[in-house]
Write a protein that holds these residues in place. Sequence first.
Motif, mmCIF file in Angstrom:
data_model
loop_
_atom_site.group_PDB
_atom_site.id
_atom_site.type_symbol
_atom_site.label_atom_id
_atom_site.label_comp_id
_atom_site.label_asym_id
_atom_site.label_seq_id
_atom_site.Cartn_x
_atom_site.Cartn_y
_atom_site.Cartn_z
ATOM 1 N N THR A 288 0.844 -1.116 -0.009
ATOM 2 C CA THR A 288 -0.157 0.003 0.015
ATOM 3 C C THR A 288 0.971 1.307 -0.074
ATOM 4 O OG1 THR A 288 -0.089 -0.152 2.421
ATOM 5 C CG2 THR A 288 -1.909 -1.130 1.136
ATOM 6 N N CYS A 289 2.152 1.020 0.126
ATOM 7 C CA CYS A 289 3.042 2.249 -0.024
ATOM 8 C C CYS A 289 2.941 3.087 -1.141
ATOM 9 C CB CYS A 289 4.302 1.791 0.296
ATOM 10 S SG CYS A 289 5.635 3.478 0.246
ATOM 11 N N PRO A 290 2.625 4.445 -1.434
ATOM 12 C CA PRO A 290 2.772 4.969 -2.859
ATOM 13 C C PRO A 290 4.144 5.211 -3.585
ATOM 14 C CG PRO A 290 2.465 6.448 -0.836
ATOM 15 C CD PRO A 290 2.352 5.182 -0.251
ATOM 16 N N HIS A 291 5.155 5.172 -2.453
ATOM 17 C CA HIS A 291 6.454 5.366 -3.159
ATOM 18 C C HIS A 291 7.189 4.046 -3.682
ATOM 19 C CE1 HIS A 291 6.082 9.055 -1.031
ATOM 20 N NE2 HIS A 291 5.910 8.568 -0.173
ATOM 21 N N ILE A 292 6.480 2.719 -3.551
ATOM 22 C CA ILE A 292 6.991 1.508 -4.210
ATOM 23 C C ILE A 292 6.013 1.238 -5.347
ATOM 24 C CG2 ILE A 292 7.339 -0.651 -3.637
ATOM 25 C CD1 ILE A 292 9.250 1.202 -2.080
ATOM 26 N N PRO A 293 6.581 0.991 -6.464
ATOM 27 C CA PRO A 293 5.865 0.346 -7.520
ATOM 28 C C PRO A 293 5.087 -0.904 -7.083
ATOM 29 C CG PRO A 293 8.014 1.082 -8.180
ATOM 30 C CD PRO A 293 8.173 1.211 -6.821
ATOM 31 N N GLN A 294 3.904 -0.884 -7.595
ATOM 32 C CA GLN A 294 3.127 -1.979 -7.342
ATOM 33 C C GLN A 294 3.377 -3.253 -8.085
ATOM 34 O OE1 GLN A 294 0.850 -1.669 -4.489
ATOM 35 N NE2 GLN A 294 2.361 0.046 -4.364
ATOM 36 N N ILE A 295 4.472 -3.661 -8.032
ATOM 37 C CA ILE A 295 4.668 -4.887 -9.071
ATOM 38 C C ILE A 295 5.036 -6.105 -8.132
ATOM 39 C CG2 ILE A 295 5.976 -3.545 -10.602
ATOM 40 C CD1 ILE A 295 8.726 -4.155 -9.619
ATOM 41 N N PHE A 296 4.891 -6.094 -7.007
ATOM 42 C CA PHE A 296 5.118 -7.180 -6.040
ATOM 43 C C PHE A 296 4.072 -8.024 -5.532
ATOM 44 C CE2 PHE A 296 8.688 -4.321 -5.135
ATOM 45 C CZ PHE A 296 9.909 -4.931 -5.925
ATOM 46 N N HIS A 297 4.228 -9.257 -5.398
ATOM 47 C CA HIS A 297 3.053 -10.168 -5.220
ATOM 48 C C HIS A 297 3.345 -11.316 -3.923
ATOM 49 C CE1 HIS A 297 2.311 -8.618 -9.182
ATOM 50 N NE2 HIS A 297 1.123 -8.388 -8.717
ATOM 51 N N ASP A 298 2.109 -12.024 -3.635
ATOM 52 C CA ASP A 298 2.423 -12.949 -2.749
ATOM 53 C C ASP A 298 3.530 -13.948 -3.006
ATOM 54 O OD1 ASP A 298 0.375 -11.855 -1.224
ATOM 55 O OD2 ASP A 298 -0.911 -13.477 -1.214
ATOM 56 N N ARG A 299 3.838 -14.258 -4.449
ATOM 57 C CA ARG A 299 4.741 -15.115 -4.737
ATOM 58 C C ARG A 299 6.285 -14.823 -4.173
ATOM 59 N NH1 ARG A 299 3.296 -16.273 -9.533
ATOM 60 N NH2 ARG A 299 1.991 -17.966 -9.011
ATOM 61 N N ASP A 300 6.503 -13.341 -4.372
ATOM 62 C CA ASP A 300 7.732 -12.742 -3.945
ATOM 63 C C ASP A 300 7.866 -12.738 -2.714
ATOM 64 O OD1 ASP A 300 8.362 -11.585 -6.616
ATOM 65 O OD2 ASP A 300 6.431 -10.325 -6.277
ATOM 66 N N PHE A 301 6.838 -12.871 -1.768
ATOM 67 C CA PHE A 301 7.072 -12.827 -0.339
ATOM 68 C C PHE A 301 7.060 -14.458 0.177
ATOM 69 C CE2 PHE A 301 4.649 -13.247 3.859
ATOM 70 C CZ PHE A 301 5.571 -12.345 4.587
ATOM 71 N N ILE A 302 6.663 -15.457 -0.591
ATOM 72 C CA ILE A 302 6.766 -16.748 -0.439
ATOM 73 C C ILE A 302 8.211 -17.085 -0.745
ATOM 74 C CG2 ILE A 302 6.264 -18.910 -1.192
ATOM 75 C CD1 ILE A 302 3.391 -17.772 -1.461
ATOM 76 N N TYR A 303 8.879 -16.839 -1.817
ATOM 77 C CA TYR A 303 10.116 -17.031 -1.954
ATOM 78 C C TYR A 303 11.227 -16.515 -1.187
ATOM 79 C CZ TYR A 303 8.891 -19.951 -6.185
ATOM 80 O OH TYR A 303 8.692 -20.914 -6.974
ATOM 81 N N MET A 304 10.740 -15.037 -0.851
ATOM 82 C CA MET A 304 11.752 -14.455 0.183
ATOM 83 C C MET A 304 11.991 -15.451 1.640
ATOM 84 S SD MET A 304 11.398 -11.020 2.309
ATOM 85 C CE MET A 304 10.280 -11.533 3.711
ATOM 86 N N LEU A 305 10.812 -15.774 2.110
ATOM 87 C CA LEU A 305 10.503 -16.718 3.269
ATOM 88 C C LEU A 305 11.466 -18.225 3.236
ATOM 89 C CD1 LEU A 305 6.924 -16.039 4.417
ATOM 90 C CD2 LEU A 305 8.891 -15.265 5.507
ATOM 91 N N ARG A 306 11.108 -18.657 1.657
ATOM 92 C CA ARG A 306 12.059 -19.779 1.542
ATOM 93 C C ARG A 306 13.582 -19.755 1.298
ATOM 94 N NH1 ARG A 306 8.574 -22.715 -3.455
ATOM 95 N NH2 ARG A 306 6.628 -23.078 -2.601
ATOM 96 N N GLU A 307 13.911 -18.546 1.031
ATOM 97 C CA GLU A 307 15.292 -18.274 0.996
ATOM 98 C C GLU A 307 15.930 -18.149 2.339
ATOM 99 O OE1 GLU A 307 18.442 -15.239 -0.664
ATOM 100 O OE2 GLU A 307 16.551 -15.435 -1.740
ATOM 101 N N LEU A 308 14.957 -17.347 3.233
ATOM 102 C CA LEU A 308 15.378 -17.235 4.776
ATOM 103 C C LEU A 308 15.761 -18.601 5.351
ATOM 104 C CD1 LEU A 308 13.498 -14.298 5.927
ATOM 105 C CD2 LEU A 308 15.896 -14.278 5.481
ATOM 106 N N ARG A 309 14.449 -19.532 5.051
ATOM 107 C CA ARG A 309 14.652 -20.784 5.662
ATOM 108 C C ARG A 309 15.746 -21.768 5.383
ATOM 109 N NH1 ARG A 309 10.300 -25.689 4.013
ATOM 110 N NH2 ARG A 309 10.919 -27.258 5.446
ATOM 111 N N PHE A 310 16.253 -21.555 4.084
ATOM 112 C CA PHE A 310 17.203 -22.411 3.545
ATOM 113 C C PHE A 310 18.572 -21.916 4.130
ATOM 114 C CE2 PHE A 310 18.106 -25.764 0.476
ATOM 115 C CZ PHE A 310 19.406 -25.423 0.086
#
Length: 778
Positions: A288-310
């Motif tokens: 919802t941040c107006p300064h960040i382009p709206q190009i990110f979705h749940d899949r980006d968040f999921i893969y970020m968490l997977r990387e942290l887990r690994f």
Amino acid sequence: MTYDEEIENTRNIYISKPIRCIALALALTYYFRLPTQDDNEQRRDNKTPTREKLAEILSQYISDFVFIIQNELERFVNTNHFMIPHSVAVNQAIREHIFSIVVCICTRTPLCIIGAPGQSKTLSFQIVLQNLQGSQLSTKKFCKRLPSIDPFFCLGSKYTRSEDIAYVFERAIKREQHYEQNRINTRCVVFLDEASLPDERKMVLKVLHPYLDECRVAFVAVANKAFDAANANRMVCIYRSLPSEEDQQVLAYGCLGLEINLQQSRYATTRLEKIISGLCQGYRRILTCPHIPQIFHDRDFIYMLRELRFDLPTTTTTSDDQTTAISGITPISLLHALEDNFNGIDKVEFKELVKIFFTSVQEQCSDFQLPLEEENHQIYRNIPSILRESMKLDSIRRRLYGRYKLIVDESEDESAMNLLLQLNILNFDPNRTNIFRMSDFAGDLNNELRNVEILSIIKLCMETGKTILMVNTGRIHGSLYDVFNQNFSIMATGDTRKIFSKVAIGPKTIDVVVHEDFQCIVHIKRSEFKEIPAPFLSRFQKYSLSINDFYNIQLQKLPQNEQILLKTIEQKASTFIQHFGRQYFYGFNENTLYSFLLSLIKANENGDHYLLSPNQYYSQLTIKSKSFIEQNPADINQCWLRSILSKLMQLVSPESIILKLPTFDGNMARWLCTNYFHQQEHFSIENFIQQLISKPLIDRDNSDLTEHITIVTKVMIFTRTSPYIIGLNEQSTDTLFTNYNNNEKIDLLNLVRVSLHIFSKKIECKVFQSLLATEKGT
């Protein structure tokens, strides 16, 4: 609907079945079609009715309506009934999707699941497909009582035709008839992925109407936006609301490989929950941040968490030890995960994104902070370093969190692709790397045979484990959506293991073997970025690469004195551009000057970077300017500055130079005039092309330069419209180049007309596209 435990236990311990069935039917038909109140608030929608409002009305006739639905979802979809991958969190989305898919397949009721990218729509169908294998092959007892599934895949894209969809349906209907005649308990299912991508103006999906009315085979579609009313009224529609805070917590724990009710020690549990809560809150804020382009979705968040887990140590097995390992999430590991999965924006925007995430975590865990950057210790990695490390991931890491790469080129001339090769991020060896380009010539735009040919070669690259770079290949992206999404089916027998993905070739979808080492990089221009559909973007790790960024990286590798020299040249050249007027340089953009400066930096065999000498920088088009550039050879600073100025002058029209010369002092004006009118060609295309493809004329004084002259093979010419130019497409090269004896070496490929705004007037120009003039055979 009877569960296994109900069969085994004759006592009626549940709500009467008719009430349950009515409640579930109402939920499938109406309740799941609506957004939640939280979803409406996030989208600032005050008009669409919510699930909560409908539940309030239905509860007047069916008490505890919401409880009945939620209870049935939890009883129906769980790890006792379905084999669910360890990295998949059984959240509300998964439950609603799997329940709806199973019920609609069994009853042959058309179904459409609507939601943003990365909300487990296609994943849910894959889970159902892997579990419903019939009474003999299904692993779970619950699934043995359900029919097996025979899927017929159709991948939607903006190039999908009505005939393609009809072809898939007819094949499925024919197969279904075969099963019915032989009394085989199998359901044929047409699965339409990315159903929102076909062109609405062509009414491609109108072909669905008779098939949805007849219900001769099951149909499941997934889309990012609602169907038109004519199709939606013929289907059960499941609207996937944005996840609630609680549901997002479940998702985060599942991606990190944890149970949300995991028993931990007091300190570790508190710290872990705070970090996870902060990550979830940070992700919701960037959406919802107006300064960040709206190009990110749940899949980006999921893969970020997977990387942290690994990246976390997992050497122990007890819950307490596992907790200690998980709570070891560090600020640096989070930053690296963000760089990999939330990139593709400029540096200022990315640092704002990082700040949002870290602020959200620090609100829960105050000591979670990045170390301060120092001159010799950079915290942020540059894009080439991020790309290089990501490309070198082993197959296990790549399979868990390493998505394919999307390169957003800030230039308009595919410069980013050349930079990838120069940095050795991509290998020049054709045995390891294949580059695919598609042209925009009229004969190629609708060339289906050419598309199939390229897809066939890509298929071979997937099987052999090559890396592919795709440039201007938007026409075939729809055929590879399943590959980009890394929706792989795995077949293991003994020690052998094969990975399969689906590729659409025309109306057919085929299974293709995917080698463990296969990697894909897709190149797009920044100017095309807004037109890229959200489902496509969410499938990739996104990186923005510009000549400016690359120049600054290479500049830091030079010796200190050469860095100072180039910075001085950059400053003086920028002053010249500002004085002359940027609008007078044809084709000038943010990268033009840095492209000139970057070409001065080279690396030797040992990887050491150095600055070229002026006499190593000439081409057949600039050798005549040597007297202007090297008026004082001892003054390297002046030589390089004049070399840059001479290249800039190539972009200026005669009217511009005449207009601006009086604004310079006498000597400077005289030098510029001589260079422009006597040492460059601006008045005759024929003379310019002769100079381009002729052998450079070297005088005795410059004979030592022969081996240093670079041969330019690709140019773009801006010129005024004239009868001569208009007639270029209609004349032969014999007529065009009358004074050139070897005109058989010249081939005119294509001409296009563009409009430029110069001097506040619109001027029609002709641009020679691709290789303007080329020696045949080169």
